[in-house]
Design an enzyme around this catalytic site. Structure first.
Site, PDB file in Angstrom:
ATOM      1  N   CYS A  74      -0.761   5.289  -4.256  1.00 23.57           N
ATOM      2  CA  CYS A  74      -1.235   6.469  -4.597  1.00 23.57           C
ATOM      3  C   CYS A  74      -0.226   7.577  -4.885  1.00 23.57           C
ATOM      4  CB  CYS A  74      -2.026   6.995  -3.337  1.00 23.57           C
ATOM      5  SG  CYS A  74      -1.324   6.995  -1.929  1.00 23.57           S
TER       6      CYS A  74
HETATM    7  C1  LIG Z   1      -1.798   2.414  -0.276  1.00 27.23           C
HETATM    8  S1  LIG Z   1      -1.011   1.012  -0.049  1.00 27.23           S
HETATM    9  C2  LIG Z   1      -2.215   0.020   0.501  1.00 27.23           C
HETATM   10  C3  LIG Z   1      -2.312  -0.085   1.992  1.00 27.23           C
HETATM   11  C4  LIG Z   1      -3.462  -1.115   2.341  1.00 27.23           C
HETATM   12  N1  LIG Z   1      -4.815  -1.106   1.830  1.00 27.23           N
HETATM   13  C5  LIG Z   1      -3.439  -1.092   3.970  1.00 27.23           C
HETATM   14  O1  LIG Z   1      -4.608  -1.335   4.350  1.00 27.23           O
HETATM   15  O2  LIG Z   1      -2.590  -1.324   4.488  1.00 27.23           O
HETATM   16  C6  LIG Z   1      -0.321   0.290  -1.540  1.00 27.23           C
HETATM   17  C7  LIG Z   1       0.193  -0.805  -1.510  1.00 27.23           C
HETATM   18  O3  LIG Z   1       0.289  -1.369  -2.811  1.00 27.23           O
HETATM   19  C8  LIG Z   1       1.436  -2.282  -2.696  1.00 27.23           C
HETATM   20  N2  LIG Z   1       2.092  -2.439  -4.055  1.00 27.23           N
HETATM   21  C9  LIG Z   1       2.707  -1.668  -4.911  1.00 27.23           C
HETATM   22  N3  LIG Z   1       3.058  -2.365  -6.319  1.00 27.23           N
HETATM   23  C10 LIG Z   1       2.483  -3.583  -6.166  1.00 27.23           C
HETATM   24  C11 LIG Z   1       2.105  -4.613  -7.060  1.00 27.23           C
HETATM   25  N4  LIG Z   1       2.790  -4.490  -8.450  1.00 27.23           N
HETATM   26  N5  LIG Z   1       1.490  -5.547  -6.607  1.00 27.23           N
HETATM   27  C12 LIG Z   1       1.103  -5.606  -5.256  1.00 27.23           C
HETATM   28  N6  LIG Z   1       1.353  -4.732  -4.495  1.00 27.23           N
HETATM   29  C13 LIG Z   1       1.741  -3.725  -5.009  1.00 27.23           C
HETATM   30  C14 LIG Z   1       2.801  -1.238  -1.973  1.00 27.23           C
HETATM   31  O4  LIG Z   1       3.668  -2.173  -1.292  1.00 27.23           O
HETATM   32  C15 LIG Z   1       1.625  -0.877  -0.775  1.00 27.23           C
HETATM   33  O5  LIG Z   1       1.620  -1.591   0.343  1.00 27.23           O
END
Ligand SMILES: C[S@@+](CC[C@H](N)C(=O)[O-])C[C@H]1O[C@@H](n2cnc3c(N)ncnc32)[C@H](O)[C@@H]1O
Length: 277
Positions: A74
């Protein structure tokens, strides 16, 4: 209320979706995240090792599933970060969701994001997202839900977008508020003047109780102290037995990013009771 369904957990973090849906009978068949400590936490608690970068995961490597869950990054849409939107490489990750929906055509999806997404770039980013989801053949609804209305003593307002494949002629309705499961005083182990904790965030730690950006300092039994990552877990609805991996700052990052378990659980129940999953 239970159902046997399969789901995937994209941008899985520490699995707020996983915790909220497995108790309803859901089986997580794939998770993906790039954060090493979050992935370690995920494996430690659920026994499933998340795949890495979603941009590198081919759709055919993803098993069949009924429900796609994604709390997509986000930072690019937030009211507080720089506002790059879809052109920011983190905002572009929403395209990975579109790709997987198009290739796998699950029955439904639940997406979560900051509420600032709705107004980003004068509403253009959000309209584009909703329009694309419609074109992918999903009936889409969205609502801002607060953790405090779903049993948790934390404010946390977040945007939830739920889509049901147009071939399924059943209607989803957002859940009604539920009663508080436990109080903030109970979580912090002493009398706290506030009824609800501030929204747990990934930045701005330690600004002090009088600072307007404070979210982690509380007066507990007349003494000011900073809440622990484990207390944050409870404020997000995780079980007491849940274990975080990583250094302290990584633990705060994980709990600040996650989606409230009880909100996911309430949405999951609605999808089940409507006969969608
Ligand atoms: C808002 S958090 C989501 C949290 C999750 N829904 C939870 O319950 O903990 C967004 C996540 O996206 C991950 N992220 C960022 N870029 C990514 C990518 N290219 N592939 C997979 N995950 C990614 C980050 O590491 C982060 O943990």
């Amino acid at each position: 209320m239970k159902s046997e369904f399969k789901f995937i957990d994209l941008f899985s973090g520490i699995g707020g979706f996983h915790s909220g849906l497995s108790s309803l009978g859901g089986e997580c068949v794939m998770a993906s995240d790039i954060h090493p400590a979050a992935n370690e936490t995920y494996y430690r608690n659920y026994g499933l090792r998340p795949m890495g970068d979603i941009t590198k995961v081919e759709s055919k490597a993803i098993p069949k599933f009924d429900l796609l869950c994604a709390g997509f990054p986000c930072q690019s849409f937030s009211n507080i970060g720089p506002r790059g939107g879809l052109n920011d490489s983190r905002g572009e990750l929403v395209y990975e969701i579109f790709r997987i929906l198009e290739d796998k055509k699950p029955k439904a999806f639940i997406l979560e994001n900051v509420k600032g997404l709705v107004s980003h770039d004068g509403g253009k980013t959000f309209s584009y997202i909703i329009q694309t989801l419609n074109q992918l053949n999903y009936e889409v609804q969205y609502k801002i839900l607060e953790a405090k209305d779903y049993g948790l003593p934390q404010i946390r307002k977040r945007l939830f977008i739920v889509g049901v494949h147009k071939s399924i002629k059943k209607k989803f309705e957002f859940p009604q508020p539920t009663k508080l499961k436990y109080t903030l005083s109970k979580v912090l182990g002493g009398k706290v003047e506030r009824d609800y904790a501030f929204t747990i965030r990934i930045g701005g730690r330690g600004s002090g109780i009088n600072n307007r950006f404070n979210w982690d300092s509380y007066m507990v039994d007349g003494v000011v102290r900073v809440i622990t990552p484990e207390e944050c877990l409870l404020l997000q609805g995780f079980k007491k037995s849940f274990k975080l991996s990583g250094k302290t700052n990584e633990k705060y990052y994980q709990v600040g990013n996650t989606v409230p378990v009880s909100v996911v659980n309430a949405i999951g129940k609605q999808l089940i009771s409507a006969g969608i999953i």
